[in-house]
Design a protein around this motif. Structure first.
Motif, short mmCIF file in Angstrom:
data_model
loop_
_atom_site.label_atom_id
_atom_site.label_comp_id
_atom_site.label_asym_id
_atom_site.label_seq_id
_atom_site.Cartn_x
_atom_site.Cartn_y
_atom_site.Cartn_z
N GLY A 12 50.47 -4.96 10.45
CA GLY A 12 49.53 -5.96 10.95
C GLY A 12 49.17 -6.98 9.89
O GLY A 12 49.59 -6.88 8.74
N ASP A 13 48.39 -7.95 10.28
CA ASP A 13 47.95 -9.03 9.39
C ASP A 13 46.45 -8.90 9.16
O ASP A 13 45.64 -9.48 9.90
CB ASP A 13 48.30 -10.37 10.01
CG ASP A 13 47.88 -11.56 9.17
OD1 ASP A 13 47.40 -11.37 8.03
OD2 ASP A 13 48.03 -12.71 9.66
N CYS A 66 47.12 -7.06 20.92
CA CYS A 66 47.78 -7.13 19.61
C CYS A 66 47.60 -8.49 18.98
O CYS A 66 47.37 -8.60 17.76
CB CYS A 66 49.26 -6.79 19.74
SG CYS A 66 49.58 -5.04 20.07
N GLN A 67 47.69 -9.54 19.76
CA GLN A 67 47.49 -10.88 19.21
C GLN A 67 46.06 -11.05 18.72
O GLN A 67 45.83 -11.59 17.64
CB GLN A 67 47.83 -11.94 20.26
CG GLN A 67 49.30 -12.07 20.49
CD GLN A 67 49.65 -13.04 21.61
OE1 GLN A 67 48.84 -13.31 22.50
NE2 GLN A 67 50.86 -13.56 21.58
N SER A 70 45.70 -9.00 15.51
CA SER A 70 46.77 -9.22 14.52
C SER A 70 47.56 -7.95 14.22
O SER A 70 47.91 -7.65 13.09
CB SER A 70 46.18 -9.80 13.22
OG SER A 70 45.64 -11.07 13.45
N ASP A 72 50.72 -7.15 14.40
CA ASP A 72 51.90 -8.00 14.56
C ASP A 72 53.17 -7.26 14.95
O ASP A 72 53.94 -7.74 15.79
CB ASP A 72 52.14 -8.80 13.28
CG ASP A 72 51.03 -9.79 13.01
OD1 ASP A 72 50.21 -10.07 13.91
OD2 ASP A 72 50.96 -10.29 11.87
N ARG A 73 53.44 -6.14 14.33
CA ARG A 73 54.70 -5.44 14.60
C ARG A 73 54.77 -5.04 16.07
O ARG A 73 55.74 -5.36 16.76
CB ARG A 73 54.84 -4.23 13.70
CG ARG A 73 56.14 -3.50 13.91
CD ARG A 73 56.29 -2.36 12.92
NE ARG A 73 57.51 -1.64 13.20
CZ ARG A 73 58.23 -1.04 12.27
NH1 ARG A 73 57.84 -1.06 11.01
NH2 ARG A 73 59.33 -0.41 12.59
N GLY A 75 52.86 -6.15 18.43
CA GLY A 75 52.72 -7.38 19.22
C GLY A 75 54.04 -8.10 19.42
O GLY A 75 54.32 -8.61 20.50
N ASP A 76 54.88 -8.10 18.39
CA ASP A 76 56.18 -8.76 18.49
C ASP A 76 57.09 -8.03 19.48
O ASP A 76 57.67 -8.65 20.36
CB ASP A 76 56.84 -8.83 17.11
CG ASP A 76 58.20 -9.48 17.17
OD1 ASP A 76 58.30 -10.64 17.64
OD2 ASP A 76 59.19 -8.82 16.76
#
Length: 120
Positions: A12-13, A66-67, A70, A72-73, A75-76
């Motif tokens: 994540g971010d 997820c967005q 953040s 990210d993994r 979420g993608d």
């Protein structure tokens, strides 16, 4: 484990989410709530029932969470699954389902480790 380490473990971010929510306490609150969100269970049951419209809806919900957090993994991968299911079943969805499962497990494992560290 710190919240920042949790984000690193799940891909994540951390800087992005704390910048957006302006409070680590708020991020912590919502990250821990992720564990009780029923969207992933709905995704799995919808896929098993071959209800691809409902699977799309569940994947889209996970994508949004997820967005916002953040993550990210996951979420993608769930974003790509959402697009593969947008018009119903497609052959592109099959490998993405496995990727989402692996990314979801990774995410949940990281959050549970963080939760355990808080309780220790």
């Amino acid at each position: 484990m710190t919240l920042e380490a949790c984000y690193a473990a799940m891909g994540g971010d951390y800087a992005g989410v704390t910048g957006r929510l302006h409070s680590e306490r708020l991020v912590q609150k919502f990250v821990l709530k992720f564990l009780s969100d029923g969207s992933y269970k709905l995704l799995e049951s919808s896929l098993a029932a071959q209800d691809y419209a409902e699977a799309f809806r569940a994947a889209h919900t996970i994508k949004g969470v997820c967005q916002n957090l953040s993550i990210d993994r996951l979420g993608d991968s769930v974003s790509r699954l959402t697009e593969a299911l947008r018009g119903g079943w497609s052959d592109a969805a099959a490998p993405l389902i496995e990727e989402v499962r692996a990314d979801y497990r990774l995410t949940v494992d990281a959050i549970r480790a963080y939760q355990a560290a808080l309780e220790a």
